[in-house]
Enzyme design. Structure first.
Site, PDB file in Angstrom:
ATOM      1  N   GLY A  34       0.822  -1.200   0.000  1.00  0.00           N
ATOM      2  CA  GLY A  34       0.000   0.000   0.000  1.00  0.00           C
ATOM      3  C   GLY A  34       0.853   1.245   0.000  1.00  0.00           C
ATOM      4  O   GLY A  34       2.084   1.178   0.058  1.00  0.00           O
ATOM      5  N   VAL A  41       4.549   1.037   1.473  1.00  0.00           N
ATOM      6  CA  VAL A  41       4.867  -0.100   2.338  1.00  0.00           C
ATOM      7  C   VAL A  41       4.975  -1.355   1.476  1.00  0.00           C
ATOM      8  O   VAL A  41       4.104  -1.623   0.643  1.00  0.00           O
ATOM      9  CB  VAL A  41       3.793  -0.301   3.426  1.00  0.00           C
ATOM     10  CG1 VAL A  41       4.151  -1.494   4.315  1.00  0.00           C
ATOM     11  CG2 VAL A  41       3.645   0.954   4.272  1.00  0.00           C
ATOM     12  N   LYS A  56       8.533   0.163   5.298  1.00  0.00           N
ATOM     13  CA  LYS A  56       7.976   1.450   4.868  1.00  0.00           C
ATOM     14  C   LYS A  56       9.098   2.293   4.288  1.00  0.00           C
ATOM     15  O   LYS A  56      10.117   2.537   4.944  1.00  0.00           O
ATOM     16  CB  LYS A  56       7.318   2.188   6.034  1.00  0.00           C
ATOM     17  CG  LYS A  56       6.819   3.579   5.640  1.00  0.00           C
ATOM     18  CD  LYS A  56       5.823   4.157   6.622  1.00  0.00           C
ATOM     19  CE  LYS A  56       4.490   3.498   6.499  1.00  0.00           C
ATOM     20  NZ  LYS A  56       3.341   4.416   6.624  1.00  0.00           N
ATOM     21  N   ASP A 150      -2.412  10.949  14.955  1.00  0.00           N
ATOM     22  CA  ASP A 150      -3.165  10.669  13.730  1.00  0.00           C
ATOM     23  C   ASP A 150      -3.911   9.341  13.847  1.00  0.00           C
ATOM     24  O   ASP A 150      -3.881   8.514  12.936  1.00  0.00           O
ATOM     25  CB  ASP A 150      -2.232  10.656  12.517  1.00  0.00           C
ATOM     26  CG  ASP A 150      -2.983  10.824  11.189  1.00  0.00           C
ATOM     27  OD1 ASP A 150      -4.133  11.316  11.220  1.00  0.00           O
ATOM     28  OD2 ASP A 150      -2.432  10.462  10.143  1.00  0.00           O
TER      29      ASP A 150
END
Length: 238
Positions: A34, A41, A56, A150
């Site tokens: 993704g 990633v 990542k 977040d």
């Protein structure tokens, strides 16, 4: 810079091409899992250990800034000290050929945003179970002085085996400040995900504390139960 599907090469042409099948230091990239605001990633294999990880790749234009790099290194020192079943464990952070990466535990599953979009709102029991697990992970992070900043459904991952909740991207939220367009970066300018942000985070994301994460977790629970964020309608847009 895009080179082909799932691949990019750093702006310095001598840097490695990153994509499925390529090698980044000790890691062989297997497939792209993704991509979001803080990088792509990949499912990868540590070739010397034979271990699967989630790798990542951090945005080059962010990591090229000395202040962002120093901030990332400080945050990763703290994240590396956190071991909790409801937080994705960070294994290693490094740089190879100008490409900065973060190696994390690899787990199969999907995030809660994808799950709700595909299957609709969760039952009250399952929603509460998910949020409770996330709260336990956050409590462990907050005890070490880490504030996520977040928390949202797409940063809560549910594992395929056992349905365990794991918090993603701990320690990376402050770096996302570097993603903000120059016209918006002023003193005290907020950053985060608007639908899930506590009011005080709009004032100054650096000054907000653990309570901002709890607010975001409450907004996430609302979405799990209803299929929409609490203030996600057009009447709240400004």
């Amino acid at each position: 810079d895009q080179t082909s599907a799932g691949e990019y090469t750093p702006k310095n042409a001598s840097g490695p091409v990153v994509g499925p099948g390529s090698q980044l230091g000790p890691y062989q990239l297997l497939e792209k899992l993704g991509e979001g605001g803080m990088g792509a990633v990949y499912k990868a294999k540590h070739t010397k250990l034979g271990k699967l990880v989630a790798l990542k790749i951090l945005p080059q234009h962010v990591m090229s800034r000395p202040d962002a790099l120093a901030r990332f290194e400080r945050e990763m020192m703290a994240v590396g000290a956190l071991h909790h079943p409801n937080v994705v464990q960070a294994h290693d952070a490094g740089e190879f050929g100008g490409v900065h990466y973060l190696s994390m535990e690899y787990v199969e599953g999907q995030d809660l945003q994808v799950l709700v979009k595909a299957k609709g709102p969760l039952s009250v029991i399952n929603a509460c179970k998910a949020i409770r697990q996330a709260a336990l992970g956050l409590a462990a992070a907050h005890k070490l002085g880490l504030v996520h900043r977040d928390i949202k459904p797409s940063n809560l991952f549910v594992t395929k085996q056992g349905g365990q909740i794991k918090i993603l991207d701990l320690g990376l939220a402050l770096l996302s400040e570097e993603q903000t367009p120059a016209a918006l970066t002023t003193t005290g300018q907020c950053f985060g995900t608007p639908d899930y942000m506590a009011p005080e985070q709009w004032e100054d994301a650096h000054a907000c504390d653990a309570r901002a994460d709890l607010y975001s977790l409450g907004c996430t629970l609302f979405l799990l139960l209803t299929g929409r964020p609490p203030y996600g309608g057009d009447e709240y847009r400004s």
